[in-house]
Design an enzyme around this catalytic site. Structure first.
Site, PDB file in Angstrom:
ATOM      1  N   ILE A  90       0.872  -1.171   0.000  1.00 51.32           N
ATOM      2  CA  ILE A  90       0.000   0.000   0.000  1.00 51.32           C
ATOM      3  C   ILE A  90       0.912   1.226   0.000  1.00 51.32           C
ATOM      4  O   ILE A  90       1.811   1.330   0.849  1.00 51.32           O
ATOM      5  CB  ILE A  90      -0.895   0.028   1.254  1.00 51.32           C
ATOM      6  CG1 ILE A  90      -1.659  -1.294   1.384  1.00 51.32           C
ATOM      7  CG2 ILE A  90      -1.854   1.219   1.203  1.00 51.32           C
ATOM      8  CD1 ILE A  90      -2.531  -1.634   0.199  1.00 51.32           C
ATOM      9  N   ASN A 105      -3.338   0.909 -11.103  1.00 52.09           N
ATOM     10  CA  ASN A 105      -3.110  -0.423 -10.540  1.00 52.09           C
ATOM     11  C   ASN A 105      -3.967  -1.431 -11.281  1.00 52.09           C
ATOM     12  O   ASN A 105      -5.057  -1.109 -11.768  1.00 52.09           O
ATOM     13  CB  ASN A 105      -3.486  -0.428  -9.041  1.00 52.09           C
ATOM     14  CG  ASN A 105      -3.255  -1.779  -8.384  1.00 52.09           C
ATOM     15  OD1 ASN A 105      -2.226  -2.404  -8.565  1.00 52.09           O
ATOM     16  ND2 ASN A 105      -4.252  -2.230  -7.631  1.00 52.09           N
ATOM     17  N   HIS A 107      -5.893  -5.117 -10.685  1.00 48.77           N
ATOM     18  CA  HIS A 107      -6.344  -5.925  -9.552  1.00 48.77           C
ATOM     19  C   HIS A 107      -7.126  -7.125 -10.087  1.00 48.77           C
ATOM     20  O   HIS A 107      -8.005  -6.951 -10.955  1.00 48.77           O
ATOM     21  CB  HIS A 107      -7.236  -5.064  -8.639  1.00 48.77           C
ATOM     22  CG  HIS A 107      -7.724  -5.777  -7.424  1.00 48.77           C
ATOM     23  ND1 HIS A 107      -6.933  -5.984  -6.321  1.00 48.77           N
ATOM     24  CD2 HIS A 107      -8.924  -6.348  -7.158  1.00 48.77           C
ATOM     25  CE1 HIS A 107      -7.638  -6.671  -5.420  1.00 48.77           C
ATOM     26  NE2 HIS A 107      -8.842  -6.885  -5.897  1.00 48.77           N
TER      27      HIS A 107
HETATM   28  C1  GRF Z   1      -1.738  -9.861 -10.760  1.00 43.09           C
HETATM   29  O1  GRF Z   1      -2.893 -10.658 -10.963  1.00 43.09           O
HETATM   30  C2  GRF Z   1      -2.093  -8.606 -10.013  1.00 43.09           C
HETATM   31  O2  GRF Z   1      -3.349  -8.083 -10.344  1.00 43.09           O
HETATM   32  C3  GRF Z   1      -2.119  -9.123  -8.605  1.00 43.09           C
HETATM   33  O3  GRF Z   1      -1.035 -10.005  -8.498  1.00 43.09           O
HETATM   34  C4  GRF Z   1      -0.785 -10.538  -9.802  1.00 43.09           C
HETATM   35  C5  GRF Z   1       0.647 -10.224 -10.149  1.00 43.09           C
HETATM   36  O4  GRF Z   1       1.016 -11.036 -11.199  1.00 43.09           O
HETATM   37  N1  GRF Z   1      -1.995  -8.044  -7.644  1.00 43.09           N
HETATM   38  P1  GRF Z   1       2.379 -10.723 -12.005  1.00 43.09           P
HETATM   39  O5  GRF Z   1       3.447 -10.409 -10.971  1.00 43.09           O
HETATM   40  O6  GRF Z   1       2.106  -9.565 -12.915  1.00 43.09           O
HETATM   41  O7  GRF Z   1       2.634 -12.006 -12.759  1.00 43.09           O
END
Ligand code: GRF
Length: 195
Positions: A90, A105, A107
């Site tokens: 965060i 971001n 998510h």
């Molecule tokens: C992604 O799905 C992101 O949204 C979540 O963690 C994952 C990270 O995957 N917070 P990567 O590191 O981009 O492979």
């Protein structure tokens, strides 16, 4: 436009951005990658010859001190857009205040459903039949900023957290690349969205 991308893990979203940015007609370039740990995803930055910086919270006495260093490392690249792609920290409010709304971001859920660090697990545990991915502007909250784009993903009864997350990620990275392109071309106006 120039991007700084922040990661914590495998960096598949970063890799998708690096691949897109390596074609001359794509209107964005990754100028630096930041991580909060020795993330596996930093290998993608190395492969593409992109400088990276590491700002590990464990090396600082406070979140504020960590945030100040992270902000300094980001702003030295004068990015037009900061992309948090699997960055699992965060950001302190003063860091957000300095960067938003050019701070987005990705998510792995259809916000506002399933915010937080275990979105995929939470959707499964909830018995949801649909979830997805969201790209949003980061504000002072956790996964609460203005939504830019979302894409639904069906949940299969046989899904595990891993199989579902991998399927979400295939949708997520394409959406992230398209969103960055649209921000770069002005089709998406972050200032308007966050007004
Ligand atoms: C992604 O799905 C992101 O949204 C979540 O963690 C994952 C990270 O995957 N917070 P990567 O590191 O981009 O492979």
């Amino acid at each position: 436009i120039s991007l700084v991308v922040l990661i914590s893990g495998s960096g598949s979203n970063l890799r998708a951005l690096l691949e897109a940015c390596s074609s001359p007609e794509f209107p964005a370039r990754v100028v630096a990658v930041g991580a909060d740990n020795e993330a596996d995803g930093l290998a993608h930055a190395e492969e593409y010859g992109i400088p990276y910086f590491l700002v590990d919270p464990r090396a600082f006495h406070s979140r504020e001190e960590w945030g100040r260093e992270l902000l300094a490392q980001i702003t030295q690249w004068t990015p037009d857009l900061v992309v948090s792609a699997g960055f699992m920290r965060i950001l302190p409010a003063d860091v957000v205040a300095r960067l938003t709304p050019r701070l987005i971001n990705t998510h792995p859920a259809l916000l506002p459903r399933y915010p937080g660090a275990h979105a995929v697990r939470d959707a499964l545990a909830d018995g949801a039949t649909v979830t997805g991915a969201t790209v949003h502007i980061i504000d002072e909250g956790v996964d609460t900023g203005p939504i830019i784009r979302q894409h639904a993903v069906d949940i299969d009864p046989a899904d595990t957290e891993h199989t579902l997350h991998e399927r979400i990620k295939t949708v997520e990275r394409d959406m992230l690349v398209a969103t960055v392109r649209d921000i770069a071309t002005g089709q998406i106006n972050l200032e308007e969205l966050s007004a």
